[in-house]
Design an enzyme around this catalytic site. Sequence first.
Site, PDB file in Angstrom:
ATOM      1  N   SER A   1       5.969   3.621   6.575  1.00  0.00           N
ATOM      2  CA  SER A   1       6.584   2.462   7.221  1.00  0.00           C
ATOM      3  C   SER A   1       7.356   1.532   6.116  1.00  0.00           C
ATOM      4  CB  SER A   1       5.339   1.429   7.773  1.00  0.00           C
ATOM      5  OG  SER A   1       4.722   0.874   6.446  1.00  0.00           O
TER       6      SER A   1
ATOM      7  N   LEU B   1       2.147   1.694   3.442  1.00  0.00           N
ATOM      8  CA  LEU B   1       2.414   0.257   3.635  1.00  0.00           C
ATOM      9  C   LEU B   1       3.165   0.024   1.945  1.00  0.00           C
ATOM     10  CD1 LEU B   1       2.315  -2.788   4.568  1.00  0.00           C
ATOM     11  CD2 LEU B   1      -0.006  -2.549   3.537  1.00  0.00           C
TER      12      LEU B   1
ATOM     13  N   ILE C   1      -0.049   3.381  -0.761  1.00  0.00           N
ATOM     14  CA  ILE C   1       0.562   2.013  -0.987  1.00  0.00           C
ATOM     15  C   ILE C   1       2.043   2.534  -1.612  1.00  0.00           C
ATOM     16  CG2 ILE C   1       0.803   0.076  -2.418  1.00  0.00           C
ATOM     17  CD1 ILE C   1      -1.454   0.005  -0.277  1.00  0.00           C
ATOM     18  N   LYS C   2       3.380   1.950  -1.091  1.00  0.00           N
ATOM     19  CA  LYS C   2       4.402   2.647  -1.441  1.00  0.00           C
ATOM     20  C   LYS C   2       4.982   1.717  -2.688  1.00  0.00           C
ATOM     21  CE  LYS C   2       7.490   4.033   1.776  1.00  0.00           C
ATOM     22  NZ  LYS C   2       8.082   4.159   2.961  1.00  0.00           N
ATOM     23  N   ILE C   3       5.462   2.417  -3.550  1.00  0.00           N
ATOM     24  CA  ILE C   3       6.044   1.962  -5.014  1.00  0.00           C
ATOM     25  C   ILE C   3       7.245   2.382  -5.251  1.00  0.00           C
ATOM     26  CG2 ILE C   3       5.524   1.488  -7.334  1.00  0.00           C
ATOM     27  CD1 ILE C   3       2.544   1.371  -6.937  1.00  0.00           C
TER      28      ILE C   3
END
Length: 369
Positions: A45, A109, A140-142
């Site tokens: 997402s 996310l 977790i998207k960074i």
Amino acid sequence: MSNEALESLSRAGVSVWLDDLSRERLRSGNLAELMSTHSVVGVTSNPTIFDKALSEGHAYDEQVQDLVARGVSVDEAVRMLTGYDIRWAADLMRPVYDSTDRVDGRVSLEVDPRLARDTERTVAEAKALWWLVDRPNVMIKIPATVEGLPAITQVLGHGISVNVTLIFSLDRYRQVMDAFMEGMELARANGHDLSRIQSVASFFVSRVDTEIDKRLDTIGTDEALALKGKAAIANARLAYEAHEQAFDTKEWRALAELGAQPQRPLWASTGVKDPDLDDTLYVTQLVARDTVNTMPQATLDAVADHGVIEGNTVLGTYQSAREDFAALEGAGINLTDVFGVLEDEGVQKFVDSWDSLLKGVSNKLDSLS
């Protein structure tokens, strides 16, 4: 019945992830159906996806009314709304997570993209999202900005799985893999079980062709025009070569002996923008073991309908890819400038989507108050 083309892709070692998520997709059972019929084993997402989902229909109204009653801020409402969908998708994907020994069944996310140039706040937000969703199969998207690199290391060091996003250049990709290695070393030092930490490196594909082909059109020579549609595939193939090199070292083998899994390349932005190109190009030409291809619905449908999977299409192509890069530079393409522009634009597009998302949630809060 599962689709043969997508099954073939999976057998070739490519994990099929869906680049889309919405409350309606979850409620209707569509995501569950795609898992059964289209070999989907993960979900990504981003702010653009959530902005679109929240702007359509009334699937979020009941939760928004609860948030109004609680008097939460707009920023907190966004976290609650998106976190709910991510949790739901993660629970749906949990059997895949378990059956693949925690490799797939992942749901991503993204941290607030406005923090892309702020290391400390990115780390804090990543930890907060990990706590909020509270599912082991979340990533977790960074973003892979200069400031994002140390954040990636620190977040991994806390035992949190990370999807590194917005990678465009080979140089930055190598830095991302270095940050991953350092993060796994830090996680080991902090006493975390390395086998439970997963990471993917999202290497963006179609946007590279979009930017470079625009410049080739401006140059306009026959030699330049003959190179259109070649840059993105060459770039991604050389990224896979860099991946092979990075995970064939004694330093990595030492981590692998402790249970660490390699950071897989993920082909992102795989929807073809140029109608003159095959709409399955960024799938069929990037088939390689231990990779992920995250597809928007249209690309997933195109592959299911007429995609031809002919085994590995990456190994043995590295020299040809280097020749394509040399030809692009010879034609006058400044690749360093291209990748800098793409990173800046990528961050700004997600910031714009985030601002639109905040505005949309604010309007919903107001309308239902």
